[in-house]
Design a protein around this motif. Structure first.
Motif, PDB file in Angstrom:
ATOM      1  N   ASP A  92       0.836  -1.204   0.000  1.00 14.88           N
ATOM      2  CA  ASP A  92       0.000   0.000   0.000  1.00 14.88           C
ATOM      3  C   ASP A  92       0.873   1.256   0.000  1.00 14.88           C
ATOM      4  N   GLN A  93       1.954   1.219   0.808  1.00 15.49           N
ATOM      5  CA  GLN A  93       2.871   2.358   0.812  1.00 15.49           C
ATOM      6  C   GLN A  93       3.535   2.542  -0.549  1.00 15.49           C
ATOM      7  N   LYS A  94       3.917   1.442  -1.152  1.00 14.18           N
ATOM      8  CA  LYS A  94       4.547   1.522  -2.468  1.00 14.18           C
ATOM      9  C   LYS A  94       3.585   2.105  -3.493  1.00 14.18           C
ATOM     10  N   GLN A  95       2.324   1.659  -3.452  1.00 15.44           N
ATOM     11  CA  GLN A  95       1.335   2.154  -4.401  1.00 15.44           C
ATOM     12  C   GLN A  95       1.082   3.653  -4.209  1.00 15.44           C
ATOM     13  N   LEU A  96       1.011   4.088  -2.947  1.00 23.24           N
ATOM     14  CA  LEU A  96       0.828   5.506  -2.653  1.00 23.24           C
ATOM     15  C   LEU A  96       2.008   6.316  -3.194  1.00 23.24           C
ATOM     16  N   LEU A  97       3.214   5.814  -2.947  1.00 25.95           N
ATOM     17  CA  LEU A  97       4.412   6.518  -3.411  1.00 25.95           C
ATOM     18  C   LEU A  97       4.448   6.588  -4.935  1.00 25.95           C
ATOM     19  N   GLU A  98       4.113   5.498  -5.603  1.00 25.16           N
ATOM     20  CA  GLU A  98       4.088   5.493  -7.067  1.00 25.16           C
ATOM     21  C   GLU A  98       3.031   6.448  -7.610  1.00 25.16           C
ATOM     22  N   ASP A  99       1.865   6.485  -6.966  1.00 26.88           N
ATOM     23  CA  ASP A  99       0.792   7.383  -7.424  1.00 26.88           C
ATOM     24  C   ASP A  99       1.196   8.846  -7.277  1.00 26.88           C
ATOM     25  N   VAL A 100       1.804   9.169  -6.138  1.00 21.29           N
ATOM     26  CA  VAL A 100       2.224  10.562  -5.895  1.00 21.29           C
ATOM     27  C   VAL A 100       3.323  10.962  -6.872  1.00 21.29           C
ATOM     28  N   ILE A 101       4.314  10.091  -7.050  1.00 22.21           N
ATOM     29  CA  ILE A 101       5.414  10.396  -7.969  1.00 22.21           C
ATOM     30  C   ILE A 101       4.898  10.528  -9.397  1.00 22.21           C
ATOM     31  N   GLY A 102       3.932   9.715  -9.766  1.00 21.89           N
ATOM     32  CA  GLY A 102       3.381   9.760 -11.111  1.00 21.89           C
ATOM     33  C   GLY A 102       2.598  11.023 -11.409  1.00 21.89           C
ATOM     34  N   ASP A 103       2.154  11.730 -10.352  1.00 16.54           N
ATOM     35  CA  ASP A 103       1.377  12.958 -10.536  1.00 16.54           C
ATOM     36  C   ASP A 103       1.947  14.068  -9.649  1.00 16.54           C
ATOM     37  N   ILE A 104       3.266  14.219  -9.690  1.00 18.46           N
ATOM     38  CA  ILE A 104       3.946  15.105  -8.751  1.00 18.46           C
ATOM     39  C   ILE A 104       3.876  16.575  -9.151  1.00 18.46           C
ATOM     40  N   ASP A 105       3.668  16.843 -10.432  1.00 18.45           N
ATOM     41  CA  ASP A 105       3.648  18.226 -10.913  1.00 18.45           C
ATOM     42  C   ASP A 105       2.249  18.821 -10.770  1.00 18.45           C
ATOM     43  N   PRO A 106       2.099  19.970 -10.112  1.00 16.70           N
ATOM     44  CA  PRO A 106       0.763  20.565  -9.947  1.00 16.70           C
ATOM     45  C   PRO A 106       0.120  20.943 -11.273  1.00 16.70           C
ATOM     46  N   GLU A 107       0.938  21.193 -12.310  1.00 22.70           N
ATOM     47  CA  GLU A 107       0.386  21.520 -13.626  1.00 22.70           C
ATOM     48  C   GLU A 107       0.098  20.272 -14.438  1.00 22.70           C
ATOM     49  N   GLY A 108       0.587  19.132 -13.982  1.00 21.08           N
ATOM     50  CA  GLY A 108       0.258  17.858 -14.599  1.00 21.08           C
ATOM     51  C   GLY A 108       0.977  17.542 -15.895  1.00 21.08           C
ATOM     52  N   ASN A 109       2.055  18.246 -16.223  1.00 17.31           N
ATOM     53  CA  ASN A 109       2.717  17.971 -17.499  1.00 17.31           C
ATOM     54  C   ASN A 109       4.216  17.709 -17.369  1.00 17.31           C
ATOM     55  N   LYS A 110       4.720  17.569 -16.148  1.00 16.03           N
ATOM     56  CA  LYS A 110       6.139  17.293 -15.970  1.00 16.03           C
ATOM     57  C   LYS A 110       6.323  16.090 -15.048  1.00 16.03           C
ATOM     58  N   SER A 111       7.328  15.286 -15.364  1.00 17.25           N
ATOM     59  CA  SER A 111       7.652  14.133 -14.519  1.00 17.25           C
ATOM     60  C   SER A 111       8.568  14.572 -13.396  1.00 17.25           C
ATOM     61  N   ILE A 112       8.716  13.712 -12.396  1.00 21.54           N
ATOM     62  CA  ILE A 112       9.610  14.037 -11.295  1.00 21.54           C
ATOM     63  C   ILE A 112      11.050  14.140 -11.777  1.00 21.54           C
TER      64      ILE A 112
ATOM     65  N   GLU B 269      12.038  15.367 -14.741  1.00 20.94           N
ATOM     66  CA  GLU B 269      12.195  16.704 -15.321  1.00 20.94           C
ATOM     67  C   GLU B 269      12.346  17.766 -14.238  1.00 20.94           C
ATOM     68  N   ILE B 270      11.525  17.661 -13.209  1.00 20.04           N
ATOM     69  CA  ILE B 270      11.567  18.654 -12.129  1.00 20.04           C
ATOM     70  C   ILE B 270      12.901  18.608 -11.406  1.00 20.04           C
ATOM     71  N   LEU B 271      13.365  17.406 -11.071  1.00 21.74           N
ATOM     72  CA  LEU B 271      14.612  17.277 -10.322  1.00 21.74           C
ATOM     73  C   LEU B 271      15.838  17.610 -11.172  1.00 21.74           C
ATOM     74  N   GLU B 272      15.768  17.402 -12.480  1.00 26.54           N
ATOM     75  CA  GLU B 272      16.880  17.799 -13.347  1.00 26.54           C
ATOM     76  C   GLU B 272      17.015  19.319 -13.378  1.00 26.54           C
ATOM     77  N   LYS B 273      15.899  20.026 -13.447  1.00 27.10           N
ATOM     78  CA  LYS B 273      15.941  21.496 -13.391  1.00 27.10           C
ATOM     79  C   LYS B 273      16.476  21.952 -12.033  1.00 27.10           C
ATOM     80  N   PHE B 274      15.985  21.304 -11.001  1.00 26.47           N
ATOM     81  CA  PHE B 274      16.420  21.587  -9.630  1.00 26.47           C
ATOM     82  C   PHE B 274      17.935  21.441  -9.520  1.00 26.47           C
ATOM     83  N   GLN B 275      18.460  20.359 -10.091  1.00 26.82           N
ATOM     84  CA  GLN B 275      19.894  20.102 -10.010  1.00 26.82           C
ATOM     85  C   GLN B 275      20.688  21.006 -10.944  1.00 26.82           C
ATOM     86  N   LEU B 276      20.118  21.399 -12.075  1.00 28.41           N
ATOM     87  CA  LEU B 276      20.819  22.303 -12.995  1.00 28.41           C
ATOM     88  C   LEU B 276      21.077  23.655 -12.329  1.00 28.41           C
TER      89      LEU B 276
END
Length: 491
Positions: A96-116, A118-125
């Motif tokens: 259940d924890q794994k499923q919750l984590l996968e669901d959150v990671i799969g929809d992590i962007d509030p605008e709904g068009n970026k993957s985690i 993409e977000i973390l690569e910008k963060f690291q850049l």
């Protein structure tokens, strides 16, 4: 009498006396910088917001100024946050924890068009280019979201608990991740925890900084010691560009002896450099001039000749000017970043042996990428533990693969020939499914002869043994030929 004049880029002819007069006037003018002011300048004067050691906006602009700096920053960002996996922390980890984590990671962007990723690569850049980064943490539970904030738009307050973002005239406040008070996202006013509504309470921010001993508030990028190389490389590019924009015509000084430089002569010189020479680089300039009868210094009855000379002010620019200088700049920039040349798309032939190149690649992984992945993983997992109550699973980045696949394949084929691995183990390494022929495929072979398993118990001349050994050897050779054809196709 001699008259000296300068020819400008646009072909304008200016006498030396005019240039000196202009220089005197220019020196009296106030220097006018064309740089944009730091949007937080007034905030610094108020004393609550801490000024970075180096302007973060200008550090971010360096990405646009130098190819090697840009490629090195992009390489480190992608190698650090390029891919991820979920790893169980306990034997009976909660699905259940794994499923919750996968669901959150799969929809992590509030605008709904970026993957985690993409977000973390910008963060690291941002981390690589400015020494700082910022990640907005929105909501909690299954509504948890991440949003990247450009690091150059964010500053810290003296108490280290609050961050301020400013763009244009708009300003927003954020709380450091983990603090236990409410903060109005527009006014920056603090309240006891739980007093503000979710709509008014500021979001939290995750901030990482590349440690500098000179500041407790901001980090500095790895490339900072090579800043002069970045700027010098830019200057050399601009020099060559201006040279070719002027159709490879160097700067000239015009010396006129025996007469003055009249308006008609200036006009013809300007037309030649500004029009004729740019249209046809092999044109010839012909200038005629009369003696200046009005000049009291010249004896009208003398035989003094009128002479006009063109002299280059700069040395000839050779082919590939600054090539070695640019190479030195490139090497220093990549060394400051700790990035091997090939990771920054630089091919250097003949300079490194294969063993040295492999060692350099491994050093890059161990000293540059692994520490970054470890730090970022720890911070991301802290967020998931606090916001999602995930205790059984861990978010991890996939380690950078520094292996040479062709060499690994060759090593496995040699292992088969020397009896180190079985045919099924070789198949598994190459990505094939193992087969159930335990009698032949789970045995070890040396030079095509079985040394373990049921076949080894038979006589060397036994027809069944010889047939099986031949079949195994042919199958292995077939796999090797197939692999070689694939490699050749992609070369």
């Amino acid at each position: 009498m001699a008259t000296e004049a300068f020819i400008l880029n646009d072909g304008e002819v200016i006498e030396k006396s005019e240039m000196q007069e202009y220089a005197i006037k220019a020196s009296t003018k106030e220097s006018q910088s064309k740089q944009l002011e730091d949007p937080f300048r007034e905030e610094y004067e108020k004393g609550n917001i801490v000024k970075p050691l180096y302007d973060l906006g200008n550090l971010a602009k360096l990405l646009d100024m130098n190819t090697w700096h840009y490629r090195a920053c992009k390489a480190k960002a992608r190698d650090t946050a390029g891919d991820y996996k979920l790893t169980p922390l306990v034997d009976d980890s909660s699905e259940d924890q794994k499923q919750l984590l996968e669901d959150v990671i799969g929809d992590i962007d509030p605008e709904g068009n970026k993957s985690i990723t993409e977000i973390l690569e910008k963060f690291q850049l941002d981390y690589e280019s400015t020494g700082n980064n910022a990640l907005e943490i929105i909501g909690e539970g299954d509504n948890l979201k991440f949003k990247h904030i450009p690091a150059h738009t964010v500053r810290r307050t003296k108490d280290r608990q609050v961050y301020v973002q400013k763009r244009g005239t708009k300003k927003r406040y954020f709380k450091r991740f983990g603090v236990n008070f409410d903060l109005h996202y527009k006014s920056g006013e603090e309240y006891p925890e739980g007093q503000l509504s979710d709509e008014k309470d500021a979001n939290e921010i995750l901030h990482l900084m590349n440690y500098s001993s000179r500041s407790d508030y901001y980090g500095t990028p790895d490339n900072l010691p090579a800043l002069m190389s970045i700027l010098g490389d830019r200057e050399s590019q601009e020099y060559n560009l201006e040279f070719f924009e002027n159709h490879a015509v160097p700067d000239y000084a015009v010396t006129v002896t025996g007469t003055s430089l009249d308006k008609n002569t200036k006009k013809r010189i300007k037309k030649y450099f500004n029009e004729s020479l740019k249209e046809n680089r092999r044109t010839t300039l012909v200038i005629t001039a009369d003696k200046d009868d009005t000049d009291s210094e010249i004896d009208i009855g003398s035989d003094q000749e009128v002479e006009i000379k063109f002299e280059k002010l700069a040395a000839d620019v050779k082919n590939s000017s600054f090539r070695l200088y640019r190479q030195d700049n490139r090497d220093e920039i990549l060394a400051a970043h700790g990035v091997p040349p090939y990771r920054a798309a630089v091919a250097i032939s003949g300079s490194l042996g294969q063993n040295v190149a492999e060692e350099t690649n491994e050093i890059y992984k161990n000293s540059t990428i692994d520490p970054r992945q470890t730090i970022l993983e720890q911070r991301i997992n802290m967020i998931f533990q606090q916001k999602l109550e995930i205790t059984d699973w861990r978010f991890e980045f996939v380690e950078l693969d520094t292996s040479d696949q062709e060499k690994e394949d060759e090593r496995h084929f040699k292992g088969f020939d020397k009896g180190a691995i079985t045919p099924n183990e070789l198949r598994q390494h190459l990505g094939y499914e193992t087969k159930d022929d335990k009698e032949a495929l789970n045995s070890h072979y040396v030079n095509g002869k079985a040394i373990t398993g049921p076949l080894a118990q038979l006589s060397a001349n036994d027809p069944v043994r010889k047939a099986k050994e031949s079949e195994v050897v042919k199958a292995v050779h077939k796999m090797k030929e197939k692999l070689a054809n694939v490699v050749k196709k992609h070369e």
